[in-house]
Motif scaffolding. Structure first.
Motif, PDB file in Angstrom:
ATOM      1  N   PHE A 109       0.841  -1.206   0.000  1.00 21.69           N
ATOM      2  CA  PHE A 109       0.000   0.000   0.000  1.00 21.69           C
ATOM      3  C   PHE A 109       0.875   1.255   0.000  1.00 21.69           C
ATOM      4  O   PHE A 109       0.632   2.193  -0.760  1.00 21.69           O
ATOM      5  N   ASN A 110       1.892   1.275   0.860  1.00 23.77           N
ATOM      6  CA  ASN A 110       2.765   2.447   0.929  1.00 23.77           C
ATOM      7  C   ASN A 110       3.494   2.665  -0.393  1.00 23.77           C
ATOM      8  O   ASN A 110       3.627   3.791  -0.871  1.00 23.77           O
ATOM      9  N   GLY A 111       3.985   1.579  -0.983  1.00 24.62           N
ATOM     10  CA  GLY A 111       4.714   1.686  -2.235  1.00 24.62           C
ATOM     11  C   GLY A 111       3.847   2.192  -3.374  1.00 24.62           C
ATOM     12  O   GLY A 111       4.336   2.862  -4.296  1.00 24.62           O
ATOM     13  N   CYS A 112       2.562   1.883  -3.330  1.00 26.61           N
ATOM     14  CA  CYS A 112       1.624   2.329  -4.368  1.00 26.61           C
ATOM     15  C   CYS A 112       0.973   3.665  -4.030  1.00 26.61           C
ATOM     16  O   CYS A 112       0.143   4.169  -4.791  1.00 26.61           O
ATOM     17  N   GLY A 113       1.345   4.227  -2.877  1.00 21.11           N
ATOM     18  CA  GLY A 113       0.791   5.515  -2.479  1.00 21.11           C
ATOM     19  C   GLY A 113      -0.683   5.462  -2.128  1.00 21.11           C
ATOM     20  O   GLY A 113      -1.409   6.443  -2.311  1.00 21.11           O
ATOM     21  N   ILE A 114      -1.136   4.319  -1.615  1.00 23.46           N
ATOM     22  CA  ILE A 114      -2.548   4.156  -1.262  1.00 23.46           C
ATOM     23  C   ILE A 114      -2.752   4.540   0.196  1.00 23.46           C
ATOM     24  O   ILE A 114      -2.221   3.892   1.103  1.00 23.46           O
ATOM     25  N   ALA A 115      -3.491   5.601   0.433  1.00 27.17           N
ATOM     26  CA  ALA A 115      -3.813   6.036   1.795  1.00 27.17           C
ATOM     27  C   ALA A 115      -5.121   5.383   2.220  1.00 27.17           C
ATOM     28  O   ALA A 115      -6.103   5.397   1.469  1.00 27.17           O
ATOM     29  N   VAL A 116      -5.131   4.817   3.398  1.00 34.47           N
ATOM     30  CA  VAL A 116      -6.313   4.112   3.898  1.00 34.47           C
ATOM     31  C   VAL A 116      -7.081   5.028   4.848  1.00 34.47           C
ATOM     32  O   VAL A 116      -6.535   5.447   5.869  1.00 34.47           O
ATOM     33  N   PRO A 117      -8.334   5.335   4.552  1.00 41.34           N
ATOM     34  CA  PRO A 117      -9.126   6.144   5.491  1.00 41.34           C
ATOM     35  C   PRO A 117      -9.274   5.408   6.828  1.00 41.34           C
ATOM     36  O   PRO A 117      -9.376   4.172   6.869  1.00 41.34           O
ATOM     37  N   ALA A 118      -9.250   6.134   7.916  1.00 37.64           N
ATOM     38  CA  ALA A 118      -9.315   5.523   9.243  1.00 37.64           C
ATOM     39  C   ALA A 118     -10.513   4.602   9.404  1.00 37.64           C
ATOM     40  O   ALA A 118     -10.423   3.553  10.045  1.00 37.64           O
ATOM     41  N   GLU A 119     -11.631   4.972   8.790  1.00 38.15           N
ATOM     42  CA  GLU A 119     -12.835   4.149   8.949  1.00 38.15           C
ATOM     43  C   GLU A 119     -12.762   2.829   8.182  1.00 38.15           C
ATOM     44  O   GLU A 119     -13.615   1.960   8.373  1.00 38.15           O
ATOM     45  N   ARG A 120     -11.725   2.662   7.322  1.00 38.19           N
ATOM     46  CA  ARG A 120     -11.587   1.415   6.560  1.00 38.19           C
ATOM     47  C   ARG A 120     -10.472   0.524   7.101  1.00 38.19           C
ATOM     48  O   ARG A 120     -10.262  -0.572   6.592  1.00 38.19           O
ATOM     49  N   GLU A 121      -9.772   0.963   8.137  1.00 39.15           N
ATOM     50  CA  GLU A 121      -8.623   0.209   8.631  1.00 39.15           C
ATOM     51  C   GLU A 121      -8.989  -1.203   9.072  1.00 39.15           C
ATOM     52  O   GLU A 121      -8.248  -2.150   8.836  1.00 39.15           O
ATOM     53  N   ARG A 122     -10.138  -1.365   9.703  1.00 38.22           N
ATOM     54  CA  ARG A 122     -10.480  -2.683  10.226  1.00 38.22           C
ATOM     55  C   ARG A 122     -10.819  -3.669   9.107  1.00 38.22           C
ATOM     56  O   ARG A 122     -10.883  -4.877   9.349  1.00 38.22           O
ATOM     57  N   ALA A 123     -11.005  -3.186   7.895  1.00 38.20           N
ATOM     58  CA  ALA A 123     -11.272  -4.073   6.768  1.00 38.20           C
ATOM     59  C   ALA A 123      -9.985  -4.653   6.176  1.00 38.20           C
ATOM     60  O   ALA A 123     -10.039  -5.568   5.356  1.00 38.20           O
ATOM     61  N   LEU A 124      -8.832  -4.132   6.615  1.00 38.39           N
ATOM     62  CA  LEU A 124      -7.549  -4.552   6.046  1.00 38.39           C
ATOM     63  C   LEU A 124      -6.791  -5.452   7.010  1.00 38.39           C
ATOM     64  O   LEU A 124      -6.863  -5.286   8.224  1.00 38.39           O
ATOM     65  N   GLY A 125      -6.034  -6.369   6.439  1.00 37.26           N
ATOM     66  CA  GLY A 125      -5.277  -7.299   7.273  1.00 37.26           C
ATOM     67  C   GLY A 125      -4.241  -6.634   8.149  1.00 37.26           C
ATOM     68  O   GLY A 125      -3.937  -7.121   9.238  1.00 37.26           O
ATOM     69  N   PHE A 126      -3.687  -5.497   7.694  1.00 37.75           N
ATOM     70  CA  PHE A 126      -2.658  -4.837   8.499  1.00 37.75           C
ATOM     71  C   PHE A 126      -3.217  -3.756   9.402  1.00 37.75           C
ATOM     72  O   PHE A 126      -2.521  -3.284  10.304  1.00 37.75           O
ATOM     73  N   GLY A 127      -4.439  -3.334   9.191  1.00 33.50           N
ATOM     74  CA  GLY A 127      -5.031  -2.310  10.046  1.00 33.50           C
ATOM     75  C   GLY A 127      -4.486  -0.933   9.747  1.00 33.50           C
ATOM     76  O   GLY A 127      -5.078  -0.161   9.015  1.00 33.50           O
ATOM     77  N   SER A 128      -3.314  -0.631  10.316  1.00 32.88           N
ATOM     78  CA  SER A 128      -2.677   0.669  10.094  1.00 32.88           C
ATOM     79  C   SER A 128      -1.169   0.515  10.209  1.00 32.88           C
ATOM     80  O   SER A 128      -0.669  -0.446  10.786  1.00 32.88           O
ATOM     81  N   GLU A 129      -0.459   1.498   9.676  1.00 39.63           N
ATOM     82  CA  GLU A 129       0.999   1.482   9.793  1.00 39.63           C
ATOM     83  C   GLU A 129       1.418   1.526  11.261  1.00 39.63           C
ATOM     84  O   GLU A 129       2.354   0.828  11.673  1.00 39.63           O
ATOM     85  N   ALA A 130       0.734   2.325  12.060  1.00 38.55           N
ATOM     86  CA  ALA A 130       1.081   2.424  13.478  1.00 38.55           C
ATOM     87  C   ALA A 130       0.941   1.071  14.169  1.00 38.55           C
ATOM     88  O   ALA A 130       1.780   0.695  15.007  1.00 38.55           O
ATOM     89  N   ALA A 131      -0.096   0.319  13.832  1.00 41.30           N
ATOM     90  CA  ALA A 131      -0.299  -0.986  14.456  1.00 41.30           C
ATOM     91  C   ALA A 131       0.797  -1.967  14.054  1.00 41.30           C
ATOM     92  O   ALA A 131       1.334  -2.704  14.891  1.00 41.30           O
ATOM     93  N   VAL A 132       1.160  -1.984  12.771  1.00 43.86           N
ATOM     94  CA  VAL A 132       2.194  -2.906  12.300  1.00 43.86           C
ATOM     95  C   VAL A 132       3.546  -2.572  12.917  1.00 43.86           C
ATOM     96  O   VAL A 132       4.238  -3.449  13.463  1.00 43.86           O
TER      97      VAL A 132
END
Length: 202
Positions: A109-132
């Motif tokens: 996601f970071n390499g492709c410049g994809i920003a994840v809205p906070a309300e969509r974090e729980r839909a992703l396997g990594f959640g957020s950069e801070a969590a990882v």
């Protein structure tokens, strides 16, 4: 026919498998494939229909996907000591597949410049950069390895993913992560693998 054949390109995730093979220490044949040519040829597509490297052929077994290759080699060559005993593999499996799942997804996601809205974090396997990154730092702050007292394939795969992401600016260079990587980069097998792939790149 060589029992262990390694299909790769020096500018690919094959570098991770090369390092694993050098840690294992058994003879292997290297087959270098070109992007868009031999990598998509029928002979190789019969080995990996994705038309991507790395892959290995070990006797009659074919394995693709970098994390799977690392896990397979650790089991196929137990004398190298790259996996804990089966009854003590909880942390080993966790971190091997953390690197192949949440960490790689975040880096992509970071390499492709994809920003994840906070309300969509729980839909992703990594959640957020801070969590990882917080999870990784918590596991590595003690200065050891992720699956016990010794180096394993989980460290190799996790460390290689971290190096690649930090080197190319897809993750921030945090001191705990950089210290962990430096411990791994000092391994003789890593240096041998790097020299072999750098020579092919040149």
């Amino acid at each position: 026919m060589t029992e262990l054949v390694f299909y790769t390109h020096p500018m690919s995730r094959g570098r991770i498998v090369r390092w694993m093979l050098e840690e294992v220490g058994t003879p292997y044949e290297t087959v270098v494939l070109e992007y868009g040519a031999s990598m998509k040829a029928p002979d190789y597509l019969a080995i990996n229909p994705m038309g991507k490297v790395p892959a290995i052929r070990h006797g009659g077994q074919v394995v693709a996907e970098t994390a799977a290759i690392c896990a397979y080699l650790a089991d196929a060559f137990p004398a190298a000591g790259l996996a804990p005993p089966p009854a003590a593999r909880a942390a080993y499996y966790r971190w091997l597949f953390f690197a192949a799942g949440p960490l790689e997804q975040l880096v992509t996601f970071n390499g492709c410049g994809i920003a994840v809205p906070a309300e969509r974090e729980r839909a992703l396997g990594f959640g957020s950069e801070a969590a990882v990154l917080g999870t990784l730092e918590g596991a590595l702050v003690h200065g050891g390895y992720v699956a016990g007292e010794g180096f394993t394939a989980a460290d190799l795969y996790l460390g290689a993913q971290l190096w690649w992401a930090m080197h190319f600016g897809m993750l921030p260079r945090r001191p705990v992560l950089e210290r962990y990587w430096q411990r791994l980069a000092d391994r003789p097998a890593y240096r041998r693998a790097t020299e072999l792939d750098d020579a092919l790149t040149a």
